[in-house]
Design a protein around this motif. Structure first.
Motif, PDB file in Angstrom:
ATOM      1  N   THR A  48       0.871  -0.737  -0.020  1.00 18.35           N
ATOM      2  CA  THR A  48      -0.024  -0.155   0.141  1.00 18.35           C
ATOM      3  C   THR A  48       0.831   1.426   0.237  1.00 18.35           C
ATOM      4  N   TYR A  49       1.945   1.723   1.053  1.00 12.41           N
ATOM      5  CA  TYR A  49       3.164   2.310   1.228  1.00 12.41           C
ATOM      6  C   TYR A  49       4.197   2.116   0.283  1.00 12.41           C
ATOM      7  N   GLY A  50       4.788   3.242   0.506  1.00 14.24           N
ATOM      8  CA  GLY A  50       6.357   2.763  -0.373  1.00 14.24           C
ATOM      9  C   GLY A  50       7.587   3.603   0.424  1.00 14.24           C
ATOM     10  N   GLU A  51       8.061   3.448   1.100  1.00 17.43           N
ATOM     11  CA  GLU A  51       9.499   4.548   1.301  1.00 17.43           C
ATOM     12  C   GLU A  51       9.957   4.423  -0.036  1.00 17.43           C
ATOM     13  N   VAL A  52       9.627   6.795   0.260  1.00 17.05           N
ATOM     14  CA  VAL A  52      10.269   6.878  -1.148  1.00 17.05           C
ATOM     15  C   VAL A  52      10.985   8.292  -0.555  1.00 17.05           C
ATOM     16  N   PHE A  53      11.323   9.250  -1.879  1.00 18.89           N
ATOM     17  CA  PHE A  53      12.854  10.185  -1.255  1.00 18.89           C
ATOM     18  C   PHE A  53      11.677  11.722  -2.527  1.00 18.89           C
ATOM     19  N   THR A  54      11.803  12.071  -1.550  1.00 21.98           N
ATOM     20  CA  THR A  54      11.163  13.563  -1.703  1.00 21.98           C
ATOM     21  C   THR A  54      11.258  14.334  -3.552  1.00 21.98           C
ATOM     22  N   THR A  55      12.661  14.298  -3.627  1.00 24.07           N
ATOM     23  CA  THR A  55      13.197  14.143  -4.566  1.00 24.07           C
ATOM     24  C   THR A  55      13.247  13.514  -5.593  1.00 24.07           C
ATOM     25  N   ASP A  56      12.982  11.895  -5.544  1.00 21.92           N
ATOM     26  CA  ASP A  56      12.552  10.775  -6.823  1.00 21.92           C
ATOM     27  C   ASP A  56      12.240  11.478  -8.023  1.00 21.92           C
ATOM     28  N   GLY A  57      12.857  11.502  -8.960  1.00 18.93           N
ATOM     29  CA  GLY A  57      11.788  11.644 -10.108  1.00 18.93           C
ATOM     30  C   GLY A  57      10.774  10.798 -10.991  1.00 18.93           C
TER      31      GLY A  57
END
Length: 316
Positions: free
Chosen positions: A223-232
């Motif tokens: 449902t949710y994934g850890e992402v980085f806010t600058t990821d394209g």
């Protein structure tokens, strides 16, 4: 190239045993005028993920344009290896993140909410470690949780507080895809769960490499994934990012972290890097990262193209 070749045989405790000379045919543009680093042999390093590879290349290209011979040791696995290389003098510089230094390396449990104050605290603390932090970028590569549009419509969560509430009302709904580092860091999953009163059972958490997280979240495998806010990939995959409404995650502003002895010997490093750092923000980072992670371009080429397009360096 004798000096550079000599560096290749150096080994270190953090596993930096090889590297290759950067051989970009670049000249000064708006930076590096007068080649103030002529005669310098400088080693740049980075962590292994896309943004770091690009930032490491940007730093190396800048040094080359300013006249230095540059050894490329970018792409070190994990966070600690690259930092230790700069600290020990096996490398001369890298772009590091203020929040990572403050929490992970310097052992603080509470981030500083103001980005400039966070940088100043890190700069002051790290001077005794033989590291000098140059002025930071607006680029803030912090953590977030994201979900695909189908799950966003289904569950309607917009904030991490919403996710915490869902984990209580419907425990099976909250499944997470995360990196192993995020799963174990104080400024990652354990701290986030504590701050938001979130208790996600271990069976609902899957650890995987960064790139796989985005595809799994897009497919809805978690449902949710850890992402980085600058990821394209956030934009290209149309993922919904949960707001960190309690401001748990630290500021992770990128800034040049330079070996203090190297900076003392070559003080022009600061004037070479400063205009570049000022241009780096989240929009630029998302655009550059997407060229690699979405379009499949080479990180070093992406860095070079951007440096030329911005007028920082000239080719040939």
């Amino acid at each position: 190239m004798a000096a550079v070749a000599g560096v290749l045989v150096l080994a270190s405790a953090c596993g930096l045993t090889s590297g290759s000379p950067m051989v970009d045919d670049v000249k000064p543009g708006s930076i590096g005028q007068g080649e103030p680093l002529k005669g310098a042999s400088l080693t740049v390093t980075s962590k292994e993920f896309t943004e770091q590879l690009i930032l490491g290349a940007i730093m190396g290209i800048a040094f080359q344009a300013a006249g230095a011979d540059v050894l490329d040791r970018t792409g070190i696995q994990g966070s600690i290896g690259a930092r230790e290389a700069v600290k020990s003098g096996d490398a001369d510089g890298m772009y590091e993140y203020t929040g990572t230094a403050w929490i992970t390396y310097l052992g603080n449990s509470e981030p500083i909410a103001d980005p400039q104050a966070q940088w100043e605290a890190v700069r002051k603390a790290d001077l005794k470690n033989g590291l000098t932090w140059l002025p930071p970028a607006a680029l803030n590569n912090t953590y977030a949780l994201a979900m695909n549009q189908s799950n966003f419509k289904k569950y309607g969560t917009k904030t991490l507080s919403d996710v915490a509430a869902l984990s209580k009302s419907d425990p099976g709904a909250v499944t997470l895809c995360v990196e192993s580092e995020f799963a174990n860091r104080a400024d990652g999953l354990p701290g986030m769960e504590k701050a938001y009163g979130m208790d996600v059972p271990a069976k609902n958490i899957t650890q995987m490499d960064t790139g796989i997280i985005y595809t799994q979240v897009k497919k809805g495998s978690c449902t949710y994934g850890e992402v980085f806010t600058t990821d394209g990939r956030i934009k290209s995959m149309n993922l919904a990012v949960m707001s960190d409404d309690k401001k748990f995650f630290p500021n992770y502003n990128a800034a040049p972290e330079i070996n203090s002895k190297a900076l003392k010997k070559w003080p022009a490093i600061e004037e070479v890097l400063d205009p570049i750092t000022k241009r780096l923000n989240n929009a630029v980072a998302q655009e550059l990262n997407a060229k690699v992670d979405v379009d499949g371009e080479d990180p070093h080429q992406v860095a070079l193209d951007w440096m030329v397009a911005e007028g920082f360096v000239k080719e040939g």
